[in-house]
Write an enzyme that holds these catalytic residues in place. Structure first.
Site, PDB file in Angstrom:
ATOM      1  N   GLY A 193      38.162  43.170  50.829  1.00 30.36           N
ATOM      2  CA  GLY A 193      38.421  42.374  49.639  1.00 30.36           C
ATOM      3  C   GLY A 193      38.634  40.905  49.975  1.00 30.36           C
ATOM      4  O   GLY A 193      38.190  40.014  49.233  1.00 30.36           O
ATOM      5  N   ASN A 223      48.152  43.265  41.822  1.00 32.99           N
ATOM      6  CA  ASN A 223      48.584  44.241  42.813  1.00 32.99           C
ATOM      7  C   ASN A 223      50.083  44.508  42.810  1.00 32.99           C
ATOM      8  O   ASN A 223      50.520  45.537  43.293  1.00 32.99           O
ATOM      9  CB  ASN A 223      48.154  43.813  44.214  1.00 32.99           C
ATOM     10  CG  ASN A 223      48.460  42.369  44.515  1.00 32.99           C
ATOM     11  OD1 ASN A 223      48.132  41.481  43.727  1.00 32.99           O
ATOM     12  ND2 ASN A 223      49.120  42.112  45.631  1.00 32.99           N
ATOM     13  N   GLN A 254      42.259  45.969  43.092  1.00 29.19           N
ATOM     14  CA  GLN A 254      43.208  46.973  42.604  1.00 29.19           C
ATOM     15  C   GLN A 254      42.654  47.742  41.402  1.00 29.19           C
ATOM     16  O   GLN A 254      43.037  48.883  41.164  1.00 29.19           O
ATOM     17  CB  GLN A 254      44.543  46.311  42.219  1.00 29.19           C
ATOM     18  CG  GLN A 254      45.318  45.741  43.397  1.00 29.19           C
ATOM     19  CD  GLN A 254      45.934  46.806  44.300  1.00 29.19           C
ATOM     20  OE1 GLN A 254      46.056  47.971  43.919  1.00 29.19           O
ATOM     21  NE2 GLN A 254      46.292  46.411  45.506  1.00 29.19           N
ATOM     22  N   SER A 272      37.324  46.557  47.513  1.00 26.85           N
ATOM     23  CA  SER A 272      37.752  46.972  48.842  1.00 26.85           C
ATOM     24  C   SER A 272      37.864  48.489  48.869  1.00 26.85           C
ATOM     25  O   SER A 272      38.432  49.091  47.957  1.00 26.85           O
ATOM     26  CB  SER A 272      39.098  46.321  49.171  1.00 26.85           C
ATOM     27  OG  SER A 272      39.470  46.610  50.497  1.00 26.85           O
ATOM     28  N   CYS A 295      55.305  40.942  53.792  1.00 25.38           N
ATOM     29  CA  CYS A 295      54.681  41.703  54.858  1.00 25.38           C
ATOM     30  C   CYS A 295      55.742  41.960  55.891  1.00 25.38           C
ATOM     31  O   CYS A 295      56.184  41.083  56.593  1.00 25.38           O
ATOM     32  CB  CYS A 295      53.443  41.018  55.406  1.00 25.38           C
ATOM     33  SG  CYS A 295      53.658  39.984  56.811  1.00 25.38           S
TER      34      CYS A 295
HETATM   35  C1  LIG Z   1      44.319  42.217  44.536  1.00 19.19           C
HETATM   36  C2  LIG Z   1      43.917  42.236  45.961  1.00 19.19           C
HETATM   37  N1  LIG Z   1      42.942  41.400  46.401  1.00 19.19           N
HETATM   38  C3  LIG Z   1      42.552  41.395  47.677  1.00 19.19           C
HETATM   39  C4  LIG Z   1      43.098  42.251  48.615  1.00 19.19           C
HETATM   40  C5  LIG Z   1      42.606  42.175  50.012  1.00 19.19           C
HETATM   41  O1  LIG Z   1      41.741  43.220  50.321  1.00 19.19           O
HETATM   42  P1  LIG Z   1      41.451  43.611  51.852  1.00 19.19           P
HETATM   43  O2  LIG Z   1      42.745  44.063  52.383  1.00 19.19           O
HETATM   44  O3  LIG Z   1      40.430  44.671  51.788  1.00 19.19           O
HETATM   45  O4  LIG Z   1      40.981  42.381  52.534  1.00 19.19           O
HETATM   46  C6  LIG Z   1      44.123  43.139  48.210  1.00 19.19           C
HETATM   47  C7  LIG Z   1      44.807  44.092  49.125  1.00 19.19           C
HETATM   48  O5  LIG Z   1      45.092  43.913  50.259  1.00 19.19           O
HETATM   49  C8  LIG Z   1      44.537  43.131  46.855  1.00 19.19           C
HETATM   50  O6  LIG Z   1      45.495  43.949  46.418  1.00 19.19           O
END
Ligand SMILES: Cc1ncc(COP(=O)(O)O)c(C=O)c1O
Ligand SMILES: Cc1ncc(COP(=O)(O)O)c(C=O)c1O
Ligand code: FES
Ligand code: FES
Lengths: 146, 386, 386, 146
Positions: free
Chosen positions: B71, B151, B179, B199, B325
């Site tokens: 993502g 998220n 999400q 993702s 985190c």
């Molecule tokens: C809303 C949202 N966008 C982007 C990401 C990033 O995706 P990825 O971890 O696959 O890079 C996440 C989760 O980590 C997310 O919850």
């Protein structure tokens, strides 16, 4: 992320909670994380005979308060003022780097409580010479979310 | 000890069928899809089937799906790509204050280069205001990027309306659907979406694989330059196993979407009802209608989040502050801040997400333990009701 | 039918031990390393062990390893990152004419933005000339990027000497070691390398995972913006299974390096000897000393490459033209062009790479079949010896 | 990537090889891929009675030559000139997009061979009216390597 000793103090903290009629109370909030610590003391002949803490803080803060209150009990005010967060960390067998500042919360809350007592009783304590109740410390970090 | 995972928004386990779909691509079917011989050519045709499965989940053509490393890469590509592609037209981007850091930090990066970014406010439930959006548009606006669903608090934005506004003004519309994917019906074409980030690891696929949907006709430069993979738009040897896993996860999500939404919603509602009836002074953040089915975000007043999480972890219950985190972060959630929560409430907030493997029993166990934990932590909290 | 894979440079199968190291991370150990609870924290510590294994293979500190989605991303990050970081100092990059497209196309992308790139010539064996390199340096030079070993002809560059020149002039030195990794002893610190690209799928690890080594003290901006992963330098949820696979592959490579090099070299030499003694009019491209152990690049004069490959494929033998991506490409290899080969020789050239699963029997079978195929194709070739 | 019929013609091409004393020879090189085709014809009474090809070309080129030589045999020169690469592709049941140009190689080599015959014999053929022996076609593509 925390070692066993920290976890033990964190999960079963000593001296946690309310104290009735404390002789001194110190509050300290962390500018880093917005957390808050309160230490209450009973003092007889300048010796700390009882200590309690309340906190709105993380695992490291709770564990630090637990050892801090353990360690200051039975000590004179001057002796207690010599303890720094370093001593709490050593007693805990170490804290993860970004969690060091949480032990400062305990150190400062203790100082604030003793300062409160000194103010009320007009005591001049060597260990409070450089104490500034409004002092801050810096930290900078950044979140990530998942 | 019993393990209850209530953090499906952070990541999901890979489903059995998904792993099975992946396995051959590590060993027998290890060919590089760019190769001319047998195992290469069959990888190539499997790749195209996989693309079709992902496309089906979001109602697009397979040629509009470009696989990425996740993502984050998709978000970076869409935003940086549009910024570069539309430089001649303007330098203004509109997004919201509650986007994922993959979006926000990319915008900040572009701001340093001289791009201008409007970060729209949201209301107390997390919705952007469509009038604000329309008012923010200038003749220099080149991109509207608003996440499909948040998220942390799960709020689902009025995507169709945003798409209409974007179209009316001739502006590209990107949405981070990481999400939302597999949790909300998505028809990218009908919703007027030009680009959309996805993702796999949020829908029971593997980590390290995702995709950017780019509507036919939308041209943005590559983020990763090199080989001619992904129709020359995203270089790098294809993560075949990851792609096959993503495709299988998408296929399952598509086949079970209604069921999944229904069962997850009812579990989530059960959890919310139980916990708020057994613990005093809990706030629910976000909206209860337009919300991701598995998500609930709760403020346990007077209790600090990390301590709560660790006590929960000690009982095998996994959830998250939704933003921090692990130990490295002390920044209060930018999402809850944007919703208007005061700091101490932010530090007392926990995100729970249920998923396909969550049972009612899990929830009963979790509620029972959390009740005890909150009681204990409140007993020595520095903040109080009074 | 018998299958003989002689294209280990394109990609490798995942070794059994590697797959085993990966499997738990899809299911039980699926936690997000950014999470605060049990499975998150254990993922985090596994991640750090994995980093240490990759670091060990190249003689660096684990904190200098940043996982990426592959060699392509690493190349893009190093070059674009340096370009952005050193903008104030200059806009000149030195590379070679035989780099991988991940490097070349990234340079071309920067050229469009106004950066200047010197593409060094190579000699007939594929070596750059160190005097040329030093002469190309100006006070605007910000990066030297020369690949460790070439993917088509296997030529290994004088990396240490290049490192010294870079250091002498205070210029950053990046090397694409995607092909060299696990095939050549690499001590990044001793060799004076500032940044180095790696990819797991060339050393029996999975596709879609790689790393950029960035020497301590070297600061380049992120290519992917977002979460705080990889010490805040590469955002995106970690591809845990991929990383664990890469680490296991690195560990195996490190443990067996000498053995691997020896056995692969002798197999390759056997193949070269057999085929050149049984077929007339074959040229060997590249250097026989400073060459990747598994690589041999042959010109089968008068025979067209694709036809040869397909006839071989029909006999289960997999190799590649070393540059063409299946049917989509008609550009003659830029590498062989840079070595000075005329077009018809380029179109007659095939790269064979042997690997850890190649046997002497495989080679005997391949040679026998190729002899027949070349004879047949030559019988109706439009070009001839005469 | 190729269908079965193409593969069959490619693996077992008809009419491949040398011809002794051809009546006409046509050479054509592809500007796209640098490949080369040679078609030799035996012609009696303006009818193609035999055809052979030699090529330095890919699978598609070989298969196209195979069907092209099959198809022109027995045809008059005018009839043969009416055949285009489209006919060869149809006969082959289709070629992948980027491999279409290879069938042009066969078409053009046939035209060149007939042109060669027409030149030698002073023939004016309707089908060669617009034929330009130096004509080129364009194509642009880009490689990737692994
Ligand atoms: C809303 C949202 N966008 C982007 C990401 C990033 O995706 P990825 O971890 O696959 O890079 C996440 C989760 O980590 C997310 O919850
Ligand atoms: C020398 C070289 N650099 C870079 C790459 C790209 O690596 P990846 O496929 O992991 O993106 C490759 C192989 O594909 C390569 O051989
Ligand atoms: S006390 Fe705030 S993070 Fe530890
Ligand atoms: S004839 Fe050259 S590619 Fe087909």
């Amino acid at each position: 992320m925390y070692n066993e000793k920290v976890m033990e103090h964190f999960m079963n903290p000593h001296n946690a909670g309310e104290m009735e009629n404390p002789d001194a109370v110190g509050n300290y909030g962390s500018p880093v994380c917005g957390d808050m610590m309160e230490i209450s003391l009973k003092i007889e002949n300048n010796v700390i005979v009882d200590a309690k803490f309340k906190t709105f803080g993380c695992g490291s803060a709770i564990a630090s308060s637990s050892v801090a209150t353990d360690m200051i009990m039975g000590k004179t005010l001057e002796e207690a003022l010599e303890l720094t967060n370093k001593n709490f960390i050593d007693e805990l067998g170490g804290l993860p780097g970004p969690k060091i500042h949480c032990s400062v919360l305990a150190e400062q809350a203790v100082r604030h409580a003793i300062y409160d007592y000194a103010q009320k009783h007009g005591l001049e304590l060597e260990g409070l010479k450089d104490f500034d109740p409004n002092k801050d410390f810096d930290h900078d970090d950044e979140g990530c979310e998942v | 000890m019993r393990q209850v995972y209530l953090d499906y928004s952070a990541t999901t386990p890979v489903k059995k069928e998904v792993l099975e779909a992946m396995l051959p691509y590590f060993t027998e079917k290890f060919g590089n899809p760019s190769s001319l011989y047998g195992i290469g050519l069959s990888a190539k045709s499997d790749l195209s089937e996989a693309r079709a499965k992902v496309a089906k989940l979001i109602g697009t053509d397979e040629r509009e799906i470009y696989f990425t490393s996740g993502g984050t890469e998709a978000d970076n590509w869409a935003v940086i790509g549009t910024a570069r592609a539309k430089k001649a037209k303007g330098n203004h981007i509109i997004t919201s204050k509650i986007e994922h850091h993959a979006l926000l930090h990319t915008c900040e990066y572009l701001e340093k280069e001289g791009y201008e970014v409007t970060y729209l406010d949201v209301d107390s439930k997390g919705f952007i205001n469509l009038t604000d959006l329309e008012n923010a548009i200038t003749d220099k606006t080149i991109l509207i990027s608003i996440m499909f669903a948040n998220n942390e608090v799960g709020t689902i934005q009025p995507i169709k309306e945003i798409g209409e506004i974007a179209k009316k003004h001739g502006i590209l519309f990107h949405t981070d659907a990481v999400q939302a994917l597999g949790n909300v019906p998505i028809h990218a074409h009908e919703l007027g979406i030009d680009m959309m980030s996805m993702s796999a690891h949020k829908i029971y696929g593997p980590k390290g694989i995702g995709a950017l949907y780019i509507r036919k006709g939308v041209v943005i430069p590559n983020l990763l330059n090199g080989g001619a993979q992904e129709n020359k738009r995203r270089a790098g040897t294809e993560n075949m196993a990851g792609i096959m896993g993503f495709a299988k996860a998408a296929e399952l999500a598509e086949a079970n979407l209604d069921e999944h939404i229904e069962s997850i919603t009812s579990l989530r509602n059960y959890f919310a009802k139980e916990i708020t009836s057994k613990i005093e002074d809990i706030d629910i953040n976000g909206d209860m209608e337009k919300r991701l089915p598995g998500n609930i975000n709760l403020t346990f007043n007077y209790v600090e989040g990390e301590a709560l999480l660790l006590y929960m972890d000690a009982k095998g219950i996994a959830a998250s502050t939704g933003s921090a985190c692990s130990s490295a972060s002390f920044t209060p959630s930018h999402v809850l801040r944007a919703l208007g929560l005061p700091l101490e409430k932010i530090y007392s907030s926990i995100r729970f997400t249920v998923g396909d493997f969550t049972t009612k029993d899990d929830i009963d166990y979790a509620v029972e333990e959390i009740v005890k934990i909150v009681e204990k932590l409140r007993s020595f909290s520095a903040f109080n009701k009074e």
